[in-house]
Design a protein around this motif. Structure first.
Motif, PDB file in Angstrom:
ATOM      1  N   UNK A  95      -6.391   8.609  16.947  1.00  0.00           N
ATOM      2  CA  UNK A  95      -6.177   7.210  16.866  1.00  0.00           C
ATOM      3  C   UNK A  95      -5.723   6.695  18.485  1.00  0.00           C
ATOM      4  N   UNK A  96      -4.848   7.512  19.162  1.00  0.00           N
ATOM      5  CA  UNK A  96      -4.572   7.144  20.590  1.00  0.00           C
ATOM      6  C   UNK A  96      -5.798   6.980  21.271  1.00  0.00           C
ATOM      7  N   UNK A  97      -6.857   7.606  21.098  1.00  0.00           N
ATOM      8  CA  UNK A  97      -8.157   7.464  22.212  1.00  0.00           C
ATOM      9  C   UNK A  97      -8.345   6.239  22.448  1.00  0.00           C
ATOM     10  N   UNK A  98      -8.590   5.638  23.605  1.00  0.00           N
ATOM     11  CA  UNK A  98      -9.362   4.429  24.158  1.00  0.00           C
ATOM     12  C   UNK A  98     -10.867   4.735  24.433  1.00  0.00           C
ATOM     13  N   UNK A  99     -11.456   3.973  23.826  1.00  0.00           N
ATOM     14  CA  UNK A  99     -12.917   4.325  23.639  1.00  0.00           C
ATOM     15  C   UNK A  99     -13.566   3.738  24.902  1.00  0.00           C
ATOM     16  N   UNK A 100     -13.343   4.618  25.747  1.00  0.00           N
ATOM     17  CA  UNK A 100     -13.982   4.473  27.385  1.00  0.00           C
ATOM     18  C   UNK A 100     -15.171   5.358  27.243  1.00  0.00           C
ATOM     19  N   UNK A 101     -15.947   5.524  28.452  1.00  0.00           N
ATOM     20  CA  UNK A 101     -17.064   6.365  28.628  1.00  0.00           C
ATOM     21  C   UNK A 101     -16.613   7.723  28.737  1.00  0.00           C
ATOM     22  N   UNK A 102     -15.274   7.945  28.835  1.00  0.00           N
ATOM     23  CA  UNK A 102     -14.708   9.445  28.988  1.00  0.00           C
ATOM     24  C   UNK A 102     -15.216  10.024  30.136  1.00  0.00           C
ATOM     25  N   UNK A 103     -15.059  11.312  30.236  1.00  0.00           N
ATOM     26  CA  UNK A 103     -15.393  12.157  31.706  1.00  0.00           C
ATOM     27  C   UNK A 103     -16.690  12.251  31.613  1.00  0.00           C
ATOM     28  N   UNK A 104     -17.396  11.635  33.076  1.00  0.00           N
ATOM     29  CA  UNK A 104     -18.783  11.366  32.879  1.00  0.00           C
ATOM     30  C   UNK A 104     -19.466  12.695  32.687  1.00  0.00           C
ATOM     31  N   UNK A 105     -19.222  14.038  33.187  1.00  0.00           N
ATOM     32  CA  UNK A 105     -19.879  15.126  33.275  1.00  0.00           C
ATOM     33  C   UNK A 105     -19.479  15.776  32.011  1.00  0.00           C
ATOM     34  N   UNK A 106     -18.499  15.467  31.307  1.00  0.00           N
ATOM     35  CA  UNK A 106     -17.994  16.245  30.315  1.00  0.00           C
ATOM     36  C   UNK A 106     -16.614  16.428  30.442  1.00  0.00           C
ATOM     37  N   UNK A 107     -15.823  16.545  29.630  1.00  0.00           N
ATOM     38  CA  UNK A 107     -14.352  16.828  29.713  1.00  0.00           C
ATOM     39  C   UNK A 107     -14.072  18.294  30.332  1.00  0.00           C
ATOM     40  N   UNK A 108     -12.925  18.299  31.072  1.00  0.00           N
ATOM     41  CA  UNK A 108     -12.639  19.710  31.476  1.00  0.00           C
ATOM     42  C   UNK A 108     -12.395  20.656  30.639  1.00  0.00           C
ATOM     43  N   UNK A 109     -11.711  20.255  29.463  1.00  0.00           N
ATOM     44  CA  UNK A 109     -11.527  21.187  28.221  1.00  0.00           C
ATOM     45  C   UNK A 109     -12.834  21.419  27.777  1.00  0.00           C
ATOM     46  N   UNK A 110     -13.835  20.747  27.662  1.00  0.00           N
ATOM     47  CA  UNK A 110     -15.338  21.316  26.981  1.00  0.00           C
ATOM     48  C   UNK A 110     -15.907  22.066  27.907  1.00  0.00           C
ATOM     49  N   UNK A 111     -15.883  21.543  29.201  1.00  0.00           N
ATOM     50  CA  UNK A 111     -16.684  22.500  30.254  1.00  0.00           C
ATOM     51  C   UNK A 111     -15.884  23.705  30.408  1.00  0.00           C
ATOM     52  N   UNK A 112     -15.061  24.003  30.364  1.00  0.00           N
ATOM     53  CA  UNK A 112     -14.228  25.239  30.350  1.00  0.00           C
ATOM     54  C   UNK A 112     -14.608  26.030  29.171  1.00  0.00           C
ATOM     55  N   UNK A 113     -14.510  25.502  28.001  1.00  0.00           N
ATOM     56  CA  UNK A 113     -14.928  26.210  26.521  1.00  0.00           C
ATOM     57  C   UNK A 113     -16.584  26.585  26.741  1.00  0.00           C
ATOM     58  N   UNK A 114     -17.429  25.880  27.431  1.00  0.00           N
ATOM     59  CA  UNK A 114     -18.701  26.203  27.203  1.00  0.00           C
ATOM     60  C   UNK A 114     -18.867  27.344  28.324  1.00  0.00           C
ATOM     61  N   UNK A 115     -18.178  27.155  29.659  1.00  0.00           N
ATOM     62  CA  UNK A 115     -18.356  28.520  30.680  1.00  0.00           C
ATOM     63  C   UNK A 115     -17.787  29.566  29.915  1.00  0.00           C
ATOM     64  N   UNK A 116     -16.914  29.510  28.864  1.00  0.00           N
ATOM     65  CA  UNK A 116     -16.671  30.878  28.339  1.00  0.00           C
ATOM     66  C   UNK A 116     -17.398  31.614  27.258  1.00  0.00           C
ATOM     67  N   UNK A 117     -18.404  30.770  27.120  1.00  0.00           N
ATOM     68  CA  UNK A 117     -19.719  31.398  26.386  1.00  0.00           C
ATOM     69  C   UNK A 117     -20.448  32.307  27.195  1.00  0.00           C
ATOM     70  N   UNK A 118     -20.307  32.317  28.404  1.00  0.00           N
ATOM     71  CA  UNK A 118     -20.828  33.145  29.696  1.00  0.00           C
ATOM     72  C   UNK A 118     -20.123  34.190  30.048  1.00  0.00           C
ATOM     73  N   UNK A 119     -20.829  35.054  31.016  1.00  0.00           N
ATOM     74  CA  UNK A 119     -19.850  36.206  31.394  1.00  0.00           C
ATOM     75  C   UNK A 119     -19.462  35.872  32.819  1.00  0.00           C
ATOM     76  N   UNK A 120     -20.353  34.951  33.588  1.00  0.00           N
ATOM     77  CA  UNK A 120     -19.985  34.820  34.913  1.00  0.00           C
ATOM     78  C   UNK A 120     -20.101  33.419  35.478  1.00  0.00           C
ATOM     79  N   UNK A 121     -19.650  32.313  34.544  1.00  0.00           N
ATOM     80  CA  UNK A 121     -19.730  30.997  34.864  1.00  0.00           C
ATOM     81  C   UNK A 121     -18.390  30.185  34.980  1.00  0.00           C
TER      82      UNK A 121
END
Length: 372
Positions: A51-77
């Motif tokens: 509910x507090x989310x303002x519906x902007x474009x958000x992080x252009x390349x993906x949120x830091x949270x998400x990109x950190x989680x995706x990197x964690x699916x790999x061994x050296x990224x």
């Protein structure tokens, strides 16, 4: 720019909503938002996050949270090696758009997802197909690959685990392919959208991004994580390529939806629970398919080692499309014809839908075969 019709997508669009038993589905049976929130323990608290989310474009390349989680699916990224896309289909398209120019030489395995040879061909590249054959368990022949590469080979496109065959290249084979790519300084793209669905162990085979300094991994939330409705994928690659991709991406994506990003984070933070559910489903269902093939005299296949699909060879005097249309009309069961995947003589089954759908659908196929 002219491009071939996308065979498998045209087939799915024409029939997917008209069948009773979908054995063409390639995702592990999709989960509901309620199931996702139950896995995460957030069912009673999710509104406080949204509910507090303002519906902007958000992080252009993906949120830091998400990109950190995706990197964690790999061994050296690291997060800097990740960019978020509109599904794996967007990831693949962006890689080809960024790397391939008229006159380039591209090698793609086949069969595979049609993007990997039709898109580069549409850009004016010369595309060579490294044919995957049943007698080789649908794995690449290294000698054939060595004969195909040239000093001007720009890109080699793989798919691991493979769609439609379910074949799986292990680390040793991937390392040998890396050496072939390195010998001509080619980029190596591996569509890893089914990574996490291996039939053994934790479900994960090593990623090409962790094996080669010009290795590119694409994947998404659709297949292994059962959340195709998020339409969220990613590219994992060297930072120089991520930067080059981002220039093209600005013209056709801007950003993915904030809600898609948020729910993908929730899923990846609790992926152990999603994968436990999905491994149980894919491994149970493949055992059912294996028993059915063994008992059905007109059907044979190379048993998949990963993914959600297999190619079935059916001993009937019909082109694959005619067989699939007649089966659909008679029994309501949907396969994908090999002709839609540029490999006539087979049909593709997706065996990771619900166990009940699989069992009932296979029984209907047996009934149909007895009428031919």
């Amino acid at each position: 720019m002219k491009i071939r019709e996308f065979g498998v997508e045209i087939w799915m669009n024409a029939y997917e909503t008209k069948c009773e038993y979908n054995l063409a589905e390639t995702c592990v049976e999709s989960i509901t938002l309620e199931q996702l929130l139950d896995f995460a323990g957030k069912k009673d608290s999710i509104l406080a996050e949204l509910l507090p989310m303002k519906m902007t474009y958000g992080a252009i390349e993906g949120s830091d949270r998400l990109r950190t989680l995706v990197a964690g699916l790999y061994d050296q990224q690291q997060p800097e090696n990740v960019i978020i896309t509109h599904g794996a289909i967007g990831a693949n398209a962006l890689v080809h758009e960024t790397l391939v120019e008229p006159g380039d030489h591209v090698i793609s395995v086949g069969p595979t997802y049609q993007q990997h040879y039709s898109i580069p061909a549409s850009y004016g590249a010369e595309v060579s197909i490294l044919r995957l054959r049943e007698e080789n368990a649908f794995l690449p022949d290294l000698q054939e690959l060595r004969e195909l590469v040239r000093p001007d080979t720009r890109l080699i496109a793989l798919n691991n685990p493979n769609n439609p065959t379910g074949a799986l290249m292990d680390r040793a084979l991937l390392e040998q392919i890396v050496e072939v790519a390195r010998s001509v300084d080619a980029w190596l793209l591996c569509d890893e959208v089914y990574r996490g669905t291996d039939q053994a162990g934790d479900g994960y085979t090593v990623s090409i991004a962790d094996l080669y300094d010009k290795g590119i991994s694409t994947a998404s939330m659709s297949k292994a994580y059962s959340l195709a409705g998020l339409r969220l994928g990613w590219i994992v690659a060297p930072q120089e390529l991520i930067h080059a991709v981002s220039i093209h991406r600005d013209y056709n994506t801007i950003s993915v939806g904030m809600l898609d990003d948020h729910f993908a984070c929730i899923a990846l933070e609790h992926r152990d629970k999603i994968l436990a559910r999905n491994h149980a489903l894919t491994r149970t269902n493949l055992a059912i398919l294996e028993a059915w093939v063994a008992a059905e005299p007109k059907v044979s296949y190379v048993k998949p080692r990963s993914g959600t699909t297999a190619l079935l060879k059916i001993d009937v005097e019909l082109p694959s499309r005619d067989f699939c249309v007649r089966l659909l009309d008679a029994k309501g069961v949907m396969f994908t014809p090999g002709s839609a995947l540029d490999i006539e003589g087979y049909v593709r089954i997706g065996y990771a839908n619900s166990t009940e759908v699989l069992q009932t659908g296979l029984a209907k196929v047996s009934e149909f075969l007895r009428t031919l």
